[in-house]
Write a protein that holds these residues in place. Sequence first.
Motif, PDB file in Angstrom:
ATOM      1  N   ALA A  56      25.477  51.814  28.156  1.00 19.30           N
ATOM      2  CA  ALA A  56      26.494  52.322  28.061  1.00 19.30           C
ATOM      3  C   ALA A  56      27.570  51.313  27.641  1.00 19.30           C
ATOM      4  O   ALA A  56      27.558  50.149  27.888  1.00 19.30           O
ATOM      5  N   GLU A  57      28.656  51.916  26.822  1.00 10.24           N
ATOM      6  CA  GLU A  57      29.810  51.171  26.510  1.00 10.24           C
ATOM      7  C   GLU A  57      31.026  51.211  27.481  1.00 10.24           C
ATOM      8  O   GLU A  57      31.287  52.478  27.619  1.00 10.24           O
ATOM      9  N   ALA A  58      31.646  50.157  27.905  1.00  6.67           N
ATOM     10  CA  ALA A  58      33.032  50.268  28.715  1.00  6.67           C
ATOM     11  C   ALA A  58      33.905  50.454  27.732  1.00  6.67           C
ATOM     12  O   ALA A  58      34.239  49.632  26.936  1.00  6.67           O
ATOM     13  N   VAL A 115      30.752  45.393  26.290  1.00  2.10           N
ATOM     14  CA  VAL A 115      32.303  45.232  26.593  1.00  2.10           C
ATOM     15  C   VAL A 115      32.934  44.793  25.289  1.00  2.10           C
ATOM     16  O   VAL A 115      32.225  43.980  24.749  1.00  2.10           O
ATOM     17  N   ASN A 116      33.817  45.460  24.984  1.00  2.08           N
ATOM     18  CA  ASN A 116      34.604  44.907  23.492  1.00  2.08           C
ATOM     19  C   ASN A 116      35.643  43.852  23.810  1.00  2.08           C
ATOM     20  O   ASN A 116      36.259  43.766  25.041  1.00  2.08           O
ATOM     21  N   LEU A 117      35.351  42.956  23.063  1.00  4.30           N
ATOM     22  CA  LEU A 117      36.321  41.565  22.862  1.00  4.30           C
ATOM     23  C   LEU A 117      37.458  41.872  21.950  1.00  4.30           C
ATOM     24  O   LEU A 117      36.835  41.995  20.607  1.00  4.30           O
ATOM     25  N   ILE A 148      28.390  41.645  24.732  1.00  6.63           N
ATOM     26  CA  ILE A 148      29.809  41.549  24.091  1.00  6.63           C
ATOM     27  C   ILE A 148      29.623  42.171  22.734  1.00  6.63           C
ATOM     28  O   ILE A 148      28.969  42.202  21.801  1.00  6.63           O
ATOM     29  N   GLU A 149      30.661  43.213  22.417  1.00  7.44           N
ATOM     30  CA  GLU A 149      30.876  43.640  21.174  1.00  7.44           C
ATOM     31  C   GLU A 149      32.226  43.252  20.262  1.00  7.44           C
ATOM     32  O   GLU A 149      33.289  42.950  21.126  1.00  7.44           O
ATOM     33  N   ILE A 150      31.951  42.598  19.280  1.00  5.44           N
ATOM     34  CA  ILE A 150      32.692  42.144  18.599  1.00  5.44           C
ATOM     35  C   ILE A 150      32.874  42.674  17.154  1.00  5.44           C
ATOM     36  O   ILE A 150      31.849  42.906  16.515  1.00  5.44           O
ATOM     37  N   LEU A 178      27.433  43.377  16.973  1.00  3.18           N
ATOM     38  CA  LEU A 178      28.424  43.486  16.050  1.00  3.18           C
ATOM     39  C   LEU A 178      29.005  45.067  15.693  1.00  3.18           C
ATOM     40  O   LEU A 178      28.342  45.998  15.375  1.00  3.18           O
ATOM     41  N   ASP A 179      30.488  45.086  16.116  1.00  2.00           N
ATOM     42  CA  ASP A 179      30.961  46.569  16.274  1.00  2.00           C
ATOM     43  C   ASP A 179      31.186  47.093  14.914  1.00  2.00           C
ATOM     44  O   ASP A 179      31.961  45.930  14.088  1.00  2.00           O
ATOM     45  N   ASP A 180      31.485  48.192  14.775  1.00  2.00           N
ATOM     46  CA  ASP A 180      32.128  48.936  13.490  1.00  2.00           C
ATOM     47  C   ASP A 180      31.647  48.166  12.134  1.00  2.00           C
ATOM     48  O   ASP A 180      32.434  48.037  11.173  1.00  2.00           O
ATOM     49  N   LEU A 199      23.278  45.459  16.028  1.00  2.00           N
ATOM     50  CA  LEU A 199      24.463  46.060  15.212  1.00  2.00           C
ATOM     51  C   LEU A 199      24.740  47.705  15.086  1.00  2.00           C
ATOM     52  O   LEU A 199      24.001  48.345  15.386  1.00  2.00           O
ATOM     53  N   LYS A 200      26.055  47.840  15.026  1.00  2.00           N
ATOM     54  CA  LYS A 200      26.567  49.143  15.541  1.00  2.00           C
ATOM     55  C   LYS A 200      27.160  49.782  14.046  1.00  2.00           C
ATOM     56  O   LYS A 200      28.351  49.192  13.529  1.00  2.00           O
ATOM     57  N   ILE A 201      26.764  50.479  13.435  1.00  2.00           N
ATOM     58  CA  ILE A 201      27.014  51.271  12.497  1.00  2.00           C
ATOM     59  C   ILE A 201      28.252  52.292  12.646  1.00  2.00           C
ATOM     60  O   ILE A 201      28.119  52.940  13.536  1.00  2.00           O
ATOM     61  N   ALA A 235      23.884  53.675  16.269  1.00  2.00           N
ATOM     62  CA  ALA A 235      24.782  54.391  15.363  1.00  2.00           C
ATOM     63  C   ALA A 235      25.904  55.197  16.166  1.00  2.00           C
ATOM     64  O   ALA A 235      25.899  55.474  17.366  1.00  2.00           O
ATOM     65  N   GLU A 236      27.423  55.190  15.666  1.00  2.00           N
ATOM     66  CA  GLU A 236      28.482  55.421  16.537  1.00  2.00           C
ATOM     67  C   GLU A 236      28.891  56.573  16.183  1.00  2.00           C
ATOM     68  O   GLU A 236      28.874  56.889  15.073  1.00  2.00           O
ATOM     69  N   GLY A 237      29.491  57.244  17.027  1.00  2.00           N
ATOM     70  CA  GLY A 237      30.163  58.658  16.449  1.00  2.00           C
ATOM     71  C   GLY A 237      29.301  59.670  16.203  1.00  2.00           C
ATOM     72  O   GLY A 237      29.616  60.508  15.116  1.00  2.00           O
TER      73      GLY A 237
HETATM   74 MG    MG Z   1      32.803  49.020  20.871  1.00  2.00          MG
END
Ligand code: MG
Length: 283
Positions: A56-58, A115-117, A148-150, A178-180, A199-201, A235-237
């Motif tokens: 899960a993403e916080a 967790v997003n940083l 860690i999401e960056i 690696l976010d976004d 890797l997050k698309i 995959a995001e969103g």
């Molecule tokens: Mg994120």
Amino acid sequence: KHGGRNRYSYFTPDLQLAAQARQQVALDLRLALAERQFELHYQPIVNLRGGAIVRAEALLRWRHPQRGLLCPVDFLPFAESSGLIVEIGDWVFRQAADQVRLWQDGLDPAFQVSVNLSPAQLRGDAALCRGWFEHVAALGLPARSIVIEIAEGVLLDQAGPVVERLRALRAMGLQVALDDFGTGYSSLAHLKRFDIDLLKIDRSFVQDLVSDSGDLALCEAVIVMAHKLGLQVVAEGVETAAQCALLMAAGCDFAQGYVFAKPMPAAALAALARQGPAALPGA
Ligand code: MG
Ligand code: C2E
Ligand code: MG
Ligand code: MG
């Protein structure tokens, strides 16, 4: 100053008002920390092979006494410009770690929370990262419980020190995502250079998957390349069954999005994960 009236006037009443407003938000944020007005909501990340919810993403929320529940878009820029994000982010990390520890008793012991940083958190004192590691160790949590999401753009701009700090966190056993991805103008070749696990698309590429064959080709290529480099892809969103079906066909590992669930309080996430695998729309 030579460009005529109003062009370079730094102290119009509007700007003064804006500066005062910014200062007020910074004060409010400090108070919010002291008064424990922040909370974390969690959005499930679904394994596209079988539907299990094991991540899960916080996501940070501010329960504002007058304005109600605020999303990051409403306050994160102020937290960053005032530097308070370092303290707030420290709270986020510890809160998320405490939550995974609690979940270990009821959920899959391999459950991971990301967790997003913000870049400022990685540019600062190295003791901060050591503190996180000690916190995780004191809880008896395996370090890989925390991801860690960056944002991709951050790594590109800040290279040196930030990359070093990430490497240290990873050496302690935390995972790095690696976010976004796709928004930072890095080429696929950069991926090899970064020390990452996931890797997050970005949502912007998922949005038009069905109508834009270019976006589909891009997602497919990213997934193939990531796998060759030993990375897993989220995959995001993801909002529709059709998007989900295309991502599954492309071999994407995980998906996150409203088609499964919006971010929710911790108790609701636990209840959802305990129900077993999510139904995979479009499967
Ligand atoms: Mg994120
Ligand atoms: P992000 O890390 O890329 O997180 C994903 C965002 O997309 C979240 O917005 C989430 O609610 C939203 N989202 C998820 N699925 C869907 C979907 O299907 N459709 C649409 N339209 N949106 C979806 P949120 O919670 O508002 O957070 C926005 C951004 O704020 C995050 O983007 C992240 O960059 C930042 N952020 C959130 N929490 C923290 C934090 O604790 N620390 C820091 N530094 N940044 C944070
Ligand atoms: Mg993202
Ligand atoms: Mg984002």
